[in-house]
Motif scaffolding. Structure first.
Motif, PDB file in Angstrom:
ATOM      1  N   THR A  53      -4.742   9.856   5.412  1.00 30.78           N
ATOM      2  CA  THR A  53      -6.039   9.450   5.961  1.00 30.78           C
ATOM      3  C   THR A  53      -7.158   9.771   4.985  1.00 30.78           C
ATOM      4  O   THR A  53      -8.048   8.951   4.735  1.00 30.78           O
ATOM      5  CB  THR A  53      -6.290  10.136   7.314  1.00 30.78           C
ATOM      6  OG1 THR A  53      -5.250   9.768   8.213  1.00 30.78           O
ATOM      7  CG2 THR A  53      -7.634   9.748   7.896  1.00 30.78           C
ATOM      8  N   THR A  57      -9.258   6.791   3.086  1.00 31.44           N
ATOM      9  CA  THR A  57     -10.688   6.723   3.380  1.00 31.44           C
ATOM     10  C   THR A  57     -11.503   6.890   2.107  1.00 31.44           C
ATOM     11  O   THR A  57     -12.469   6.152   1.882  1.00 31.44           O
ATOM     12  CB  THR A  57     -11.079   7.787   4.420  1.00 31.44           C
ATOM     13  OG1 THR A  57     -10.309   7.574   5.602  1.00 31.44           O
ATOM     14  CG2 THR A  57     -12.559   7.717   4.747  1.00 31.44           C
ATOM     15  N   LYS A  71     -18.332  10.127   6.255  1.00 34.88           N
ATOM     16  CA  LYS A  71     -17.293   9.531   7.102  1.00 34.88           C
ATOM     17  C   LYS A  71     -16.077  10.440   7.195  1.00 34.88           C
ATOM     18  O   LYS A  71     -15.426  10.500   8.226  1.00 34.88           O
ATOM     19  CB  LYS A  71     -16.883   8.152   6.586  1.00 34.88           C
ATOM     20  CG  LYS A  71     -17.918   7.092   6.824  1.00 34.88           C
ATOM     21  CD  LYS A  71     -17.423   5.759   6.334  1.00 34.88           C
ATOM     22  CE  LYS A  71     -18.450   4.688   6.553  1.00 34.88           C
ATOM     23  NZ  LYS A  71     -18.515   4.259   7.944  1.00 34.88           N
ATOM     24  N   ASP A  94     -13.270   2.280  10.113  1.00 37.47           N
ATOM     25  CA  ASP A  94     -12.973   3.688  10.390  1.00 37.47           C
ATOM     26  C   ASP A  94     -12.166   3.830  11.678  1.00 37.47           C
ATOM     27  O   ASP A  94     -11.200   4.598  11.727  1.00 37.47           O
ATOM     28  CB  ASP A  94     -14.267   4.499  10.512  1.00 37.47           C
ATOM     29  CG  ASP A  94     -15.113   4.448   9.257  1.00 37.47           C
ATOM     30  OD1 ASP A  94     -14.549   4.521   8.155  1.00 37.47           O
ATOM     31  OD2 ASP A  94     -16.349   4.330   9.387  1.00 37.47           O
ATOM     32  N   GLU A  97      -8.697   2.784  11.083  1.00 39.99           N
ATOM     33  CA  GLU A  97      -7.995   3.853  10.366  1.00 39.99           C
ATOM     34  C   GLU A  97      -7.526   4.937  11.332  1.00 39.99           C
ATOM     35  O   GLU A  97      -6.386   5.406  11.258  1.00 39.99           O
ATOM     36  CB  GLU A  97      -8.903   4.469   9.294  1.00 39.99           C
ATOM     37  CG  GLU A  97      -8.294   5.637   8.551  1.00 39.99           C
ATOM     38  CD  GLU A  97      -7.147   5.237   7.648  1.00 39.99           C
ATOM     39  OE1 GLU A  97      -6.186   6.027   7.565  1.00 39.99           O
ATOM     40  OE2 GLU A  97      -7.196   4.156   7.030  1.00 39.99           O
TER      41      GLU A  97
END
Length: 128
Positions: A53, A57, A71, A94, A97
């Motif tokens: 993750t 990201t 974020k 987001d 994700e």
């Protein structure tokens, strides 16, 4: 200081170090933030999911405004159950994700935690 607050202060320190308007995190900062991000949320979603993750990201926000580094903190806050809709902002990518991470990590997660986080996604209309 709560662990999530400490992580936000680290993100802020890295964010303030940028002299231009493009986010390019140096290797030392990248590794330090990866360690801190994983340390925060690995107990919730597992180490592999936390690292995946983080790096996905970071790749997605690279080259954007340095403020987009926040974020990572917002994602961590969500997984920790500390997300605040009033002060934190995640976009469609987001939330996607988060959903994919929860789906991938579901077998390794505590069922109550998974149910709670999926419920949060459901209430936001992220799950179809």
């Amino acid at each position: 200081m709560r662990p999530i607050d400490h992580f936000f202060s680290q993100l802020s320190r890295v964010e303030s170090s940028f002299r231009d308007n493009r986010l390019t995190v140096g290797q030392a900062d990248k590794e330090r933030l990866a360690h801190e991000f994983s340390r925060l949320i690995a107990p919730v979603i597992g180490s592999a999911a936390a690292e995946d993750t983080y790096f996905r990201t970071l790749e997605r926000i690279s080259g954007r405004d340095p403020a987009s580094l926040r974020k990572l903190g917002y994602l961590a806050a969500f997984f920790l159950g500390e997300y605040d809709d009033g002060t934190m902002e995640l976009d469609t990518e987001d939330w996607r994700e988060i959903r994919e991470t929860l789906e991938d990590a579901s077998g390794a997660m505590d069922l109550d935690t998974l149910t709670g986080l999926m419920g949060e996604l459901l209430s936001r209309g992220i799950l179809n």
